[in-house]
Design an enzyme around this catalytic site. Structure first.
Site, PDB file in Angstrom:
ATOM      1  N   ARG A   1      12.121  -2.687  10.364  1.00 57.67           N
ATOM      2  CA  ARG A   1      11.148  -2.180  11.336  1.00 57.67           C
ATOM      3  C   ARG A   1      11.010  -3.184  12.465  1.00 57.67           C
ATOM      4  O   ARG A   1      10.945  -4.376  12.226  1.00 57.67           O
ATOM      5  CB  ARG A   1       9.790  -2.002  10.639  1.00 57.67           C
TER       6      ARG A   1
ATOM      7  N   ARG B   1      -8.903   1.173   9.881  1.00 64.12           N
ATOM      8  CA  ARG B   1      -8.552  -0.222  10.180  1.00 64.12           C
ATOM      9  C   ARG B   1      -9.606  -0.898  11.050  1.00 64.12           C
ATOM     10  O   ARG B   1      -9.446  -2.078  11.373  1.00 64.12           O
ATOM     11  CB  ARG B   1      -7.222  -0.256  10.915  1.00 64.12           C
TER      12      ARG B   1
ATOM     13  N   ARG C   1      11.538  -6.354   4.053  1.00 68.32           N
ATOM     14  CA  ARG C   1      11.381  -4.883   4.021  1.00 68.32           C
ATOM     15  C   ARG C   1      12.498  -4.218   4.830  1.00 68.32           C
ATOM     16  O   ARG C   1      12.809  -4.637   5.936  1.00 68.32           O
ATOM     17  CB  ARG C   1      10.022  -4.495   4.598  1.00 68.32           C
TER      18      ARG C   1
ATOM     19  N   LYS D   1       0.827  -1.219   0.000  1.00 65.96           N
ATOM     20  CA  LYS D   1       0.000   0.000   0.000  1.00 65.96           C
ATOM     21  C   LYS D   1       0.858   1.264   0.000  1.00 65.96           C
ATOM     22  O   LYS D   1       0.630   2.177  -0.780  1.00 65.96           O
ATOM     23  CB  LYS D   1      -0.942   0.014   1.230  1.00 65.96           C
TER      24      LYS D   1
ATOM     25  N   ARG E   1       0.182  -9.246  13.732  1.00 72.47           N
ATOM     26  CA  ARG E   1      -0.391  -8.199  12.868  1.00 72.47           C
ATOM     27  C   ARG E   1      -1.351  -8.801  11.845  1.00 72.47           C
ATOM     28  O   ARG E   1      -2.368  -8.202  11.530  1.00 72.47           O
ATOM     29  CB  ARG E   1       0.732  -7.413  12.184  1.00 72.47           C
TER      30      ARG E   1
HETATM   31  P1  ADP Z   1       2.367  -1.813   3.215  1.00 74.18           P
HETATM   32  O1  ADP Z   1       2.431  -0.310   3.142  1.00 74.18           O
HETATM   33  O2  ADP Z   1       1.118  -2.374   2.625  1.00 74.18           O
HETATM   34  O3  ADP Z   1       2.645  -2.352   4.593  1.00 74.18           O
HETATM   35  P2  ADP Z   1       4.876  -1.656   1.704  1.00 74.18           P
HETATM   36  O4  ADP Z   1       4.525  -0.743   0.577  1.00 74.18           O
HETATM   37  O5  ADP Z   1       5.751  -1.136   2.782  1.00 74.18           O
HETATM   38  O6  ADP Z   1       3.541  -2.365   2.293  1.00 74.18           O
HETATM   39  O7  ADP Z   1       5.559  -2.961   1.042  1.00 74.18           O
HETATM   40  C1  ADP Z   1       6.036  -4.041   1.851  1.00 74.18           C
HETATM   41  C2  ADP Z   1       7.378  -4.540   1.306  1.00 74.18           C
HETATM   42  O8  ADP Z   1       7.179  -5.177   0.043  1.00 74.18           O
HETATM   43  C3  ADP Z   1       8.408  -3.442   1.053  1.00 74.18           C
HETATM   44  O9  ADP Z   1       9.670  -3.988   1.348  1.00 74.18           O
HETATM   45  C4  ADP Z   1       8.264  -3.128  -0.438  1.00 74.18           C
HETATM   46  O10 ADP Z   1       9.488  -2.683  -1.005  1.00 74.18           O
HETATM   47  C5  ADP Z   1       7.872  -4.486  -1.002  1.00 74.18           C
HETATM   48  N1  ADP Z   1       6.905  -4.431  -2.104  1.00 74.18           N
HETATM   49  C6  ADP Z   1       5.889  -3.548  -2.266  1.00 74.18           C
HETATM   50  N2  ADP Z   1       5.170  -3.842  -3.379  1.00 74.18           N
HETATM   51  C7  ADP Z   1       5.753  -4.954  -3.927  1.00 74.18           C
HETATM   52  C8  ADP Z   1       5.477  -5.758  -5.088  1.00 74.18           C
HETATM   53  N3  ADP Z   1       4.452  -5.477  -5.910  1.00 74.18           N
HETATM   54  N4  ADP Z   1       6.285  -6.815  -5.325  1.00 74.18           N
HETATM   55  C9  ADP Z   1       7.313  -7.094  -4.494  1.00 74.18           C
HETATM   56  N5  ADP Z   1       7.625  -6.394  -3.401  1.00 74.18           N
HETATM   57  C10 ADP Z   1       6.851  -5.328  -3.103  1.00 74.18           C
HETATM   58  P1  AMP Z   2       1.526   0.327   9.274  1.00 74.13           P
HETATM   59  O1  AMP Z   2       2.711   1.190   9.012  1.00 74.13           O
HETATM   60  O2  AMP Z   2       0.311   0.742   8.505  1.00 74.13           O
HETATM   61  O3  AMP Z   2       1.848  -1.149   9.094  1.00 74.13           O
HETATM   62  O4  AMP Z   2       1.151   0.532  10.817  1.00 74.13           O
HETATM   63  C1  AMP Z   2       2.060   0.209  11.845  1.00 74.13           C
HETATM   64  C2  AMP Z   2       1.347   0.143  13.188  1.00 74.13           C
HETATM   65  O5  AMP Z   2       0.791   1.434  13.508  1.00 74.13           O
HETATM   66  C3  AMP Z   2       0.148  -0.817  13.256  1.00 74.13           C
HETATM   67  O6  AMP Z   2       0.551  -2.147  13.543  1.00 74.13           O
HETATM   68  C4  AMP Z   2      -0.662  -0.190  14.394  1.00 74.13           C
HETATM   69  O7  AMP Z   2      -0.113  -0.478  15.658  1.00 74.13           O
HETATM   70  C5  AMP Z   2      -0.471   1.304  14.146  1.00 74.13           C
HETATM   71  N1  AMP Z   2      -1.520   1.860  13.243  1.00 74.13           N
HETATM   72  C6  AMP Z   2      -1.328   2.387  12.004  1.00 74.13           C
HETATM   73  N2  AMP Z   2      -2.492   2.803  11.473  1.00 74.13           N
HETATM   74  C7  AMP Z   2      -3.451   2.523  12.391  1.00 74.13           C
HETATM   75  C8  AMP Z   2      -4.863   2.693  12.437  1.00 74.13           C
HETATM   76  N3  AMP Z   2      -5.548   3.234  11.408  1.00 74.13           N
HETATM   77  N4  AMP Z   2      -5.521   2.273  13.546  1.00 74.13           N
HETATM   78  C9  AMP Z   2      -4.859   1.728  14.583  1.00 74.13           C
HETATM   79  N5  AMP Z   2      -3.540   1.541  14.611  1.00 74.13           N
HETATM   80  C10 AMP Z   2      -2.824   1.927  13.524  1.00 74.13           C
END
Ligand code: ADP
Ligand code: AMP
Length: 211
Positions: free
Chosen positions: A159, A87, A126, A15, A170
């Site tokens: 992270r 969420r 990641r 995302k 999660r």
């Molecule tokens: P989210 O925001 O949904 O938690 P991220 O955008 O941070 O996900 O993506 C999670 C991991 O996967 C990151 O390391 C990113 O570089 C990688 N990634 C994102 N989109 C793709 C894809 N289409 N194919 C492979 N790896 C991806």
């Molecule tokens: P994310 O970067 O979206 O994976 O979020 C990391 C962490 O932040 C999550 O595991 C939650 O603990 C918190 N968080 C992010 N967005 C929300 C939300 N909309 N509601 C509640 N907790 C959130």
């Protein structure tokens, strides 16, 4: 009028990666509650102090804190990609109410559809820049120089909540608390499913087609 979009899907679905690119290309504001919360934790603000324990465990930060945060950062004219928000059903209802009040609406909710094993592989590889927040993947989106941020030269880190024990929790939290939003938005007729298991460029092409 500028679009307001929600990016919905499990952690690691891609995302944030797609939201950054789409926001830049369409001139939208990218609102990632996860990024805002991590900043708050880093800067030890009152919000950060309250949120940290939940984030460390991979649980959701309480709705009232998140809703207050969204009220604060929402631009009055809209034009937003919400990434990682809402969420919970309570957050989705609060969002509807807030948009209504401001004379705005949600145009579409994009569901990033990916199987669990893909999510685990993406999360475990990641790496993020602790300084500028850029996101990489050791295999799928590596920096030019090993473990160093292309943008600012800082050493990349994993992270805390991308460790395996936290990832499992999660995913469980996503299933229980966030997945019900799929039906919520399906009923409103604004849910768009996106096959997010393809590579980054292919997913982006698909995304451009649907929005
Ligand atoms: P989210 O925001 O949904 O938690 P991220 O955008 O941070 O996900 O993506 C999670 C991991 O996967 C990151 O390391 C990113 O570089 C990688 N990634 C994102 N989109 C793709 C894809 N289409 N194919 C492979 N790896 C991806
Ligand atoms: P994310 O970067 O979206 O994976 O979020 C990391 C962490 O932040 C999550 O595991 C939650 O603990 C918190 N968080 C992010 N967005 C929300 C939300 N909309 N509601 C509640 N907790 C959130």
């Amino acid at each position: 009028m500028k679009k307001n979009l929600v990016f919905l899907g499990p952690p690691g679905a891609g995302k944030g990666t797609q939201a950054k690119r789409l926001a830049k290309d369409l001139g939208l504001v990218h609102i990632s509650t996860g990024d805002i919360l991590r900043d708050a934790v880093k800067n030890q603000t009152p919000l950060g102090k309250k949120a940290k324990e939940y984030m460390d465990r991979g649980e959701l930060v309480p709705d009232d804190l998140i809703i207050a945060l969204i009220e604060e950062v929402m631009p009055p004219e809209g034009g937003v990609i919400f990434d990682g928000f809402p969420r919970t059903i309570a957050q989705a209802e609060a969002l509807d109410e807030m948009l209504d009040r401001k004379g705005l609406k949600l145009d579409a909710v994009i569901l990033f559809d990916v199987p669990d094993e893909v999510v685990v592989e993406r999360l475990s590889g990641r790496r993020v820049c602790p300084s500028c927040g850029a996101v990489y993947h050791i295999k799928f989106n590596p920096p030019k120089e090993d473990e160093i941020c292309d943008r600012c030269g800082t050493k990349l880190v994993q992270r805390e909540d991308d460790r395996e024990e936290v990832v499992r929790n999660r995913l469980e939290v996503y299933r229980k608390q966030t997945a019900p939003l799929i039906e919520y938005y399906e009923r409103k007729g604004i849910l768009i499913r996106l096959d997010a298991s393809k590579d980054i460029d292919e997913v982006y092409q698909e995304l451009r087609k649907v929005v």
